[in-house]
Each structure stands twice: as C-alpha cells, then as structure tokens.
Design a protein around this motif. Structure first.
Motif, PDB file in Angstrom:
ATOM      1  N   UNK A 143       0.821  -1.215   0.000  1.00 53.92           N
ATOM      2  CA  UNK A 143       0.000   0.000   0.000  1.00 53.92           C
ATOM      3  C   UNK A 143       0.850   1.258   0.000  1.00 53.92           C
ATOM      4  N   UNK A 144       2.055   1.184   0.550  1.00 54.45           N
ATOM      5  CA  UNK A 144       2.919   2.353   0.572  1.00 54.45           C
ATOM      6  C   UNK A 144       3.442   2.745  -0.791  1.00 54.45           C
ATOM      7  N   UNK A 145       3.510   1.788  -1.736  1.00 56.01           N
ATOM      8  CA  UNK A 145       4.026   2.088  -3.077  1.00 56.01           C
ATOM      9  C   UNK A 145       2.953   2.001  -4.153  1.00 56.01           C
ATOM     10  N   UNK A 146       1.884   1.255  -3.903  1.00 57.04           N
ATOM     11  CA  UNK A 146       0.817   1.093  -4.908  1.00 57.04           C
ATOM     12  C   UNK A 146      -0.475   0.765  -4.171  1.00 57.04           C
ATOM     13  N   UNK A 147      -1.139   1.796  -3.659  1.00 62.01           N
ATOM     14  CA  UNK A 147      -2.338   1.583  -2.854  1.00 62.01           C
ATOM     15  C   UNK A 147      -3.434   0.895  -3.658  1.00 62.01           C
ATOM     16  N   UNK A 148      -3.670   1.337  -4.890  1.00 60.66           N
ATOM     17  CA  UNK A 148      -4.747   0.753  -5.689  1.00 60.66           C
ATOM     18  C   UNK A 148      -4.497  -0.730  -5.950  1.00 60.66           C
TER      19      UNK A 148
END
Length: 545
Positions: free
Chosen positions: A336-341
């Motif tokens: 989630x820290x680098x790609x939440x979606x």
C-alpha cells in the motif's frame, strides 16, 4: 540505537571494568613510549605474558589536534604553559556547564605530544563529569599518536571508575587506528575475562570493515557463542557485504539454537533490504522450522515493495494460520505504501477470514489517508467487529486531520450506534487536540444523550491538561444541564494537585470545578470526591468544608 553502537558501548565498559581489576595499580613512569603497554598476569605467580609483538607506531605530530565537536576549528593549539594558565582560569568559572565546556575545549587544543606533561592536572578537578571528560579527551588525543603510552597511563589510574573508562577509551582509539596491533595485545593477555573482554572490544571495531576476519578471530578465542551481541553485529555487517557467504558461515559454524536463529534473522533482514528476491530464494531452501517461518514473515514485506506478487506466493508457502496472516498483513502494509490501488485490488478479492481481516487492518492507515470517503464506504460494508472498528478509527483520525467538520458529520451519519460512537470519538479527539474552541462549538451541536455526555467529559479532561483556565471558562458558559460532565472531566485532572487559592484570593481551579459539579449534580460530585484517592485535606477543600 544500532546493534553495533549498543555493542560498542557495552563491550568497552566491560573491558575497562575487567582490565581495571587485573592491572597493577601502582603508578608507572610514562615518559618512555617505545615499550608495549603493561600486560597483567592472571594472578600473582602466574607466568608472565609476552610483550606486545608489534607496538603501536609513534605518529608524526601535526600542528593541530584531532577535531572535537566542542572545539572551534579556528582556535590554535596550546603550549603546556598556555594550557596550565588557561586550565587554572577555567576552574574558577562558577557556572558548572560553562566550566565543563571550557575545560573540554582547552583539552582538545593540546598537541598529542604534550599530553604526558599536563594530563596530571585533571587530578585537580573535583566533579566526576569534569575529571572523566578532560581525562578522556586528553587520552584520546594521546592515543592517536602513541596508544601504548596512553594505555599504560590509563592502566595505572587508581580510581576504578576512571581506570575503567580510560582503558576502554584508549583501546577504542587504538583498535580503530591499528586493529591488528590492538588485537595482538588483547590476545597476549592471560586467559580469562580480561582477555575475552579485550578481544571482543577490539573486534567490535573490526566488524564493520572486515567481518570475516573478525569472526575468525572470535573463533580462535573460543568466543563465537558469546552472548554480548558481538557475533550478531559481525554477521549483520557481513550480510551487508556478502549475505550469501554470511548465511553459509552462520549455518556452518554457529550451534543450532536461539543465537543462530537471531543471527539468521539479521542476515535475512539485511539481505532483503538490498535483494529481497535473493533473500526469499535462500529462505525457501531452509528447513521448515520456526526460524524459517519468522524470516519468511519479515522478508515477505520487503519483497512486496518490488515484487508484491512474488511476496504473496512466498507468504502462501506458509501453512495457513497466524504466521501466514502476519506475512500477508506485512505485504499489505508495504504494498500500500508504493501502490495503494494495487494493494486494495488484491485485498478485496481475498476470501473473508482472518487473513483478509489482517490485511485490511494493516493498510487502513494508508487508505484512510489517501481517500477517507472510499475507505469509509468500504468499512460500512463490513460486518461489525474488530476489522470494521479498525478501519473506522483510521478513517475518523485521518479525515479529521484534514477536515474535522466533515469527519464529524460522517461519523454522526453512521447507522450502527457502536460504530457511530467509535468514529465520532476518534474524529472529535483529533479536532479537540488541534482546535479546542472550534471543537467545543461542534460539541454543543451534537444531540443530547450518553454519547455527548461521554464526549464532553473526555474533551474537558483533555482540554484541562493543555489549558485548564480556558476549559473552566468554557464549562461555566455551558447550559446548566450540560455542565456536569464538563466539571467532572476538569476535576478529574485538577484534583490530583493540592488546591491552592490564587494570589487574588479567588478559589483554585480545582475548587471552582468541584463547586460547579456540586451545583450541577451534587450527588454524583460528592460520591466521586468521597471515593477518589485524594488526601483528606484536599477532599475537605473541594467539598468547601
């Protein structure tokens, strides 16, 4: 604190303590610096230990001493005569902090070759901080040029605490400057605690630069299983340079048990920081045991940053249960820290159960921070329970940070009473901490009932911690039927201090709170004051007796 920094402090202190007991306490002349440091025997009558095989070389003195953080680089070196005069003047300074600073500044300006002539002046100091500070500064500079002479001087100090600190300080300088020579001296000590502590102290300095050599020396000394953190520090440094070799050596030379498990954890974590895929591949080849499972949980999170799909596969190789759930939760947090979606898409398709709950909890902060409305809408679809509560709390806190009025409005619109109270409390707590006056106005607009009463009490107590006078003025302005919980919250904070009248003869804030509560709800106020853990005199003042 990093493992090596903690280890360095412990090893050096221990070294000084043990060496201080074993050395000859009689003062020895230090004018000559060509000989090796004094080497103590194990006990009287034991064989003498050979002299240092390779004494530290004397360095050519430079025009300026080593740089010290307290020293003005523009200040010139001091001659022995100049230092003696300035030292006497600094001792007359009445401010202890300024006096210590002056003394350390002066000591740092002594040329290393002049230290033997003036170091004895530290004996004129009475305060421990001044004695140890000046002594350490002078010895460190002396050791930078002639570690052998500095160590001999440190060994003959008569006060145990000063000797301990001085020996450790000098040996640390020597080990950084000429580790082979320092190690040779340490290995020449008689078998026993003094030798072990000396070797470990020297190897602490070597571990960062040559961990393989440090571990080899630790093995020669029979200290590979030492429980002071040195093996762990060596292997952590080794893993930063060559994790595969470090892992192989740990598996080969460390006995199975807690220490090897801890070392392998450090290696795996360090390896994962630089090459999580390689670390994961190595872990996959290890025997299926508790140590492997713990390494896999940690490495899965690191791998999620660069290859979340591979991280999920690694986590799923664990048996279903708490360990797998924790690994998946770590993946959710890092993903989630680098790609939440991408992380949300993955989490939403997980089957309902503990694993999905764990991942939702772990990414709730990131989601609520990025899109609180979307997180709130999803939370409303979850069944009541810990997972929904965690997501609601995260939404309330994050949303209230950006728009407290909107967050409070959303919280009040939740249909479930327990969820509504939880979200309202979270949003209001953030608002009250940031802008209590605005929060107070919003509080008055809430519908009456137990929820508002609870919020009023907590808000009053929180505000009283920050600004009791302002909180008391707010409580006095409330309608009479709303004052009771406000005065209660104030009194619970203020009554812990002895109520004393203000200089103008007015009652204390605690007494004002007690009187206000007694007016609004005398039965509840008297009952609380009577049962509170307060001195009898305080209770009498609060009750107006």
């Amino acid at each position: 604190m990093k493992p090596r920094e903690l280890l360095l402090a412990v090893a050096l202190l221990g070294l000084g303590a043990v060496l201080g007991v074993t050395v000859d306490r009689a003062r020895r002349p230090v004018a000559s610096t060509a000989n090796a440091p004094h080497t103590p025997t194990a006990r009287e009558g034991a064989r003498a230990v050979p002299a240092l095989g390779r004494p530290p070389a004397r360095r050519t003195e430079t025009a300026t001493p080593p740089v010290d953080p307290l020293t003005d680089p523009a200040e010139p070196p001091l001659s022995t005569a100049e230092f003696t005069i300035a030292f006497a003047a600094a001792r007359l300074e009445s401010n202890p902090e300024l006096r210590l600073r002056k003394l350390l500044e002066l000591a740092s300006r002594v040329v290393p070759g002049d230290v033997p002539a003036i170091i004895g002046l530290f004996e004129q100091l009475g305060r421990r901080a001044e004695r140890e500070g000046v002594l350490a500064t002078l010895l460190n500079q002396w050791a930078s040029a002639d570690a052998g002479a500095a160590l001999r001087y440190a060994q003959q100090l008569t006060r145990p605490a000063e000797r301990k600190s001085a020996v450790a300080s000098v040996l640390a300088v020597w080990a950084e400057a000429d580790n082979p020579a320092a190690l040779t001296w340490a290995e020449s000590l008689p078998p026993g605690p003094a030798r072990n502590e000396a070797i470990q102290s020297v190897l602490t300095a070597l571990a960062d630069r040559h961990p393989a050599a440090a571990f080899a020396a630790l093995q020669r000394a029979g200290l590979a299983a030492a429980r002071n953190g040195l093996p762990e520090a060596i292997f952590q440094s080794w893993a930063a340079m060559d994790p595969a070799t470090a892992a192989a050596q740990a598996c080969t030379h460390l006995a199975a048990g807690r220490q090897r498990d801890a070392v392998l954890q450090l290696i795996a974590s360090t390896w994962a920081n630089s090459n999580p895929a390689a670390a994961a591949a190595w872990i996959s080849q290890q025997p299926d045991n508790k140590a492997r499972r713990e390494m896999l949980i940690n490495v899965a999170g690191e791998l999620a940053v660069t290859d979340p799909r591979a991280a999920v596969e690694l986590a799923l190789s664990l048996s279903a249960g708490p360990g797998q759930n924790q690994a998946l939760g770590n993946i959710a947090s890092r993903w989630a820290g680098v790609d939440l979606e991408g992380a949300l898409t993955w989490v939403k398709q997980l089957p309902a159960g503990p694993a999905r709950d764990q991942t939702l909890v772990n990414l709730s902060h990131e989601w609520a921070q990025a899109n609180p409305r979307a997180a709130a809408e999803f939370a409303s679809t979850l069944p009541p329970g810990d997972t929904q509560n965690s997501l609601l709390s995260a939404v309330a806190n994050q949303w209230a940070t950006a728009d407290p009025a909107a967050a409070l409005k959303w919280a009040q619109s939740l249909p479930d009473e327990s969820a509504r109270q939880l979200a309202t409390s979270g949003a209001f707590a953030v608002w009250a901490a940031d802008a209590p006056e605005q929060a107070a106005a919003a509080l008055n607009s809430l519908p009456p009932g137990p929820a508002r009463r609870s919020l009023t009490l907590n808000f009053a107590a929180s505000w009283a911690e920050a600004d009791a006078a302002a909180a008391a003025q707010w409580a006095e302005r409330l309608p009479p039927d709303q004052q009771s919980p406000a005065w209660q919250g104030l009194l619970q904070v203020l009554a812990t201090e002895e109520p004393t009248p203000s200089p103008d003869g007015q009652p204390s804030l605690a007494e004002r709170a007690a009187r206000g509560w007694l007016r609004a709800d005398p039965a509840a106020a008297r009952a609380w004051i009577a049962s509170a853990a307060l001195p009898a005199g305080v209770k009498e003042k609060l009750l107006g007796k």
